[in-house]
Write a protein that holds these residues in place. Structure first.
Motif, PDB file in Angstrom:
ATOM      1  N   ARG A 118       0.802  -1.229   0.000  1.00  0.00           N
ATOM      2  CA  ARG A 118       0.000   0.000   0.000  1.00  0.00           C
ATOM      3  C   ARG A 118       0.837   1.283   0.000  1.00  0.00           C
ATOM      4  O   ARG A 118       0.425   2.301  -0.552  1.00  0.00           O
ATOM      5  CB  ARG A 118      -0.963   0.005   1.195  1.00  0.00           C
ATOM      6  N   VAL A 145       1.372   3.849  -3.037  1.00  0.00           N
ATOM      7  CA  VAL A 145       0.486   4.957  -3.457  1.00  0.00           C
ATOM      8  C   VAL A 145       1.132   6.289  -3.082  1.00  0.00           C
ATOM      9  O   VAL A 145       1.326   7.161  -3.942  1.00  0.00           O
ATOM     10  CB  VAL A 145      -0.916   4.811  -2.808  1.00  0.00           C
ATOM     11  N   GLU A 146       1.483   6.435  -1.811  1.00  0.00           N
ATOM     12  CA  GLU A 146       2.123   7.689  -1.387  1.00  0.00           C
ATOM     13  C   GLU A 146       3.483   7.851  -2.067  1.00  0.00           C
ATOM     14  O   GLU A 146       3.860   8.957  -2.453  1.00  0.00           O
ATOM     15  CB  GLU A 146       2.238   7.750   0.140  1.00  0.00           C
ATOM     16  N   HIS A 181       2.911   9.238  -5.494  1.00  0.00           N
ATOM     17  CA  HIS A 181       2.500  10.652  -5.399  1.00  0.00           C
ATOM     18  C   HIS A 181       3.702  11.533  -5.075  1.00  0.00           C
ATOM     19  O   HIS A 181       3.867  12.618  -5.638  1.00  0.00           O
ATOM     20  CB  HIS A 181       1.431  10.825  -4.304  1.00  0.00           C
ATOM     21  N   ILE A 208      -1.401   5.654 -10.373  1.00  0.00           N
ATOM     22  CA  ILE A 208      -1.501   4.469  -9.508  1.00  0.00           C
ATOM     23  C   ILE A 208      -2.089   3.322 -10.316  1.00  0.00           C
ATOM     24  O   ILE A 208      -3.284   3.313 -10.617  1.00  0.00           O
ATOM     25  CB  ILE A 208      -2.402   4.752  -8.271  1.00  0.00           C
ATOM     26  N   LEU A 246      -3.895  -3.768  -3.198  1.00  0.00           N
ATOM     27  CA  LEU A 246      -2.917  -3.169  -2.287  1.00  0.00           C
ATOM     28  C   LEU A 246      -3.050  -3.849  -0.935  1.00  0.00           C
ATOM     29  O   LEU A 246      -4.162  -4.119  -0.494  1.00  0.00           O
ATOM     30  CB  LEU A 246      -3.185  -1.662  -2.139  1.00  0.00           C
TER      31      LEU A 246
END
Ligand SMILES: [Zn+2]
Length: 423
Positions: free
Chosen positions: A110, A113-114, A117, A152, A157
């Motif tokens: 997971r 994702v950050e 970004h 993404i 995830l």
């Protein structure tokens, strides 16, 4: 296919996997066993075939992903049911679109994702630095993607672990943060094979290997040493017989895997703990960068990661930017008074002469500092630029670190362009 990569792989695998690759044409994937094959690239791409379809682990850099895919196409394989990303670095996610079929599932931890970004958020900052690190021209950058503008692609995830079975083969995925916070390991119990991405850097082969990049100077958040150690421990606890890396050759046999991964883990632990002890003893970051050296028994060269950069990464990662000196609290950098020092010295020439003497005395970094002083006074100073080139060429000659070499090449090129601007 990149013939150099193949040549290196063949040399490297000569002692460990020769029976698997002997007689194979260059354009075929390397067979690790009946189910797992790989194409070495930046980074390596793996295909696990099952009676119900294939699972691709990592997809290489976009620039070489097509060529890699073509090599896999040279042998029959079923539909791509899953793409697993060991982490979201560009050299692992570049070929997703080439492998993705309408019902392909894409799996990542997971934190990707950050991470994606973050990379998109700071693209304008990272792109020229990534280019400089390889002494390439900086690419043109589009408009700011915003804070959450990463693309993404994964649709599955997970946080700690994720398990699935395909064609009777069990795939166990679990979070192993290290080189990135989203790093994952894929464990195939049936083959005792662990795909560990870039948590072990297998490139300086066959031996010794390189110390890891606990901080990449192109610009990264600190890579948490204690997480990395724990992740290596969790891989070791599986007692794998095959370890497959994002870069470099597979490691075969549990004894060899244990030897290499333990040594790597212990080296990270040593550098981390020595840094922390030094911080607690009130030592500053530069003192620790100079003091902390890997004990020779670890036998890891610094071709990729550098211990001194890692020390600073750990130090600054824990403490942030303030060094405790009241002068550093303010907006003006030391260079604000450099022009005054040049005037006091009677102009650039005596300082440039001193810089050359420093190089001759084997102190090229002090020479670079002196040229920084002069260039703050006159950024086109010919004696300063010449001394600077000489200092960087000296450093270039004396390092085996590829990242450092890239930045030095870039610095030499910039200084030469200032001396003789392109028409
Ligand atoms: Zn990589």
């Amino acid at each position: 296919m990149n013939r150099i990569v193949w040549a290196v792989l063949h040399i490297v695998l000569g002692t460990t996997l020769a029976p698997c690759i002997l007689g194979q044409a260059e354009e075929k994937p390397v067979k690790i066993n009946d189910a797992i094959s790989m194409v070495p690239a930046t980074g390596n791409v793996y295909l696990v075939t099952t009676p119900a379809g294939g699972v691709v682990i990592d997809t290489a850099m976009a620039e070489m992903a097509g060529e890699v895919k073509k090599i896999f196409e040279s042998e029959p394989h079923g539909p791509t049911k899953y793409i697993i990303l060991t982490h979201a670095h560009a050299d692992h996610i570049g070929g997703i679109s080439l492998w993705k079929e309408p019902d392909t599932q894409i799996i990542a931890q997971r934190n990707c994702v950050e991470f994606l970004h973050y990379v998109a958020r700071l693209e304008g900052f990272f792109a020229p630095r990534n280019a400089a690190a390889f002494n390439r021209a900086s690419p043109s950058i589009g408009p700011w993607a915003g804070n959450f503008g990463g693309k993404i692609e994964p649709n599955i995830l997970f946080d700690e672990s994720y398990k699935f079975t395909l064609g009777g083969v069990e795939f166990d995925l679990f979070s192993t943060p290290g080189e990135t916070p989203d790093h994952l390991t894929v464990w195939l119990p049936a083959y005792k094979a662990a795909f560990i991405g870039d948590n072990y850097f297998g490139i300086a082969t066959p031996e010794p290997n390189s110390f890891p990049n606990l901080y990449a100077i192109r610009g990264t958040k600190p890579r948490w040493a204690l997480d990395w150690i724990k992740s290596l421990d969790s891989v070791l606890a599986l007692k794998p017989e095959i370890v497959l890396n994002g870069h470099g050759e597979p490691i075969i046999g549990n004894a060899e895997i244990t030897r290499r991964l333990t040594r790597y883990r212990d080296a990270i632990q040593y550098v981390h703990d020595e840094t922390v002890k030094g911080m607690n003893a009130g030592k500053d970051v530069f003192a620790l960068m100079q003091e902390i050296k890997l004990p020779p028994n670890y036998d890891l060269i610094e071709i990729f990661g550098k211990v001194s950069w890692s020390v600073r990464g750990i130090y600054d990662g824990y403490a942030g930017w303030y060094d405790g000196n009241p002068t550093s609290m303010y907006e003006l950098p030391p260079s604000s008074v450099y022009p005054d020092l040049v005037r006091l010295a009677g102009g650039p020439e005596p300082l440039a002469r001193l810089a050359v003497e420093k190089i001759e005395a084997g102190k090229p970094v002090e020479a670079l500092h002196l040229t920084d002083v002069i260039l703050a006074y006159d950024q086109k100073s010919v004696p300063a630029l010449n001394a600077r080139i000489k200092a960087m060429e000296y450093l270039r000659l004396h390092t085996q670190n590829r990242v450092e070499s890239g930045w030095l090449d870039y610095g030499i090129r910039l200084a030469k362009e200032k001396l003789a601007p392109a028409p």
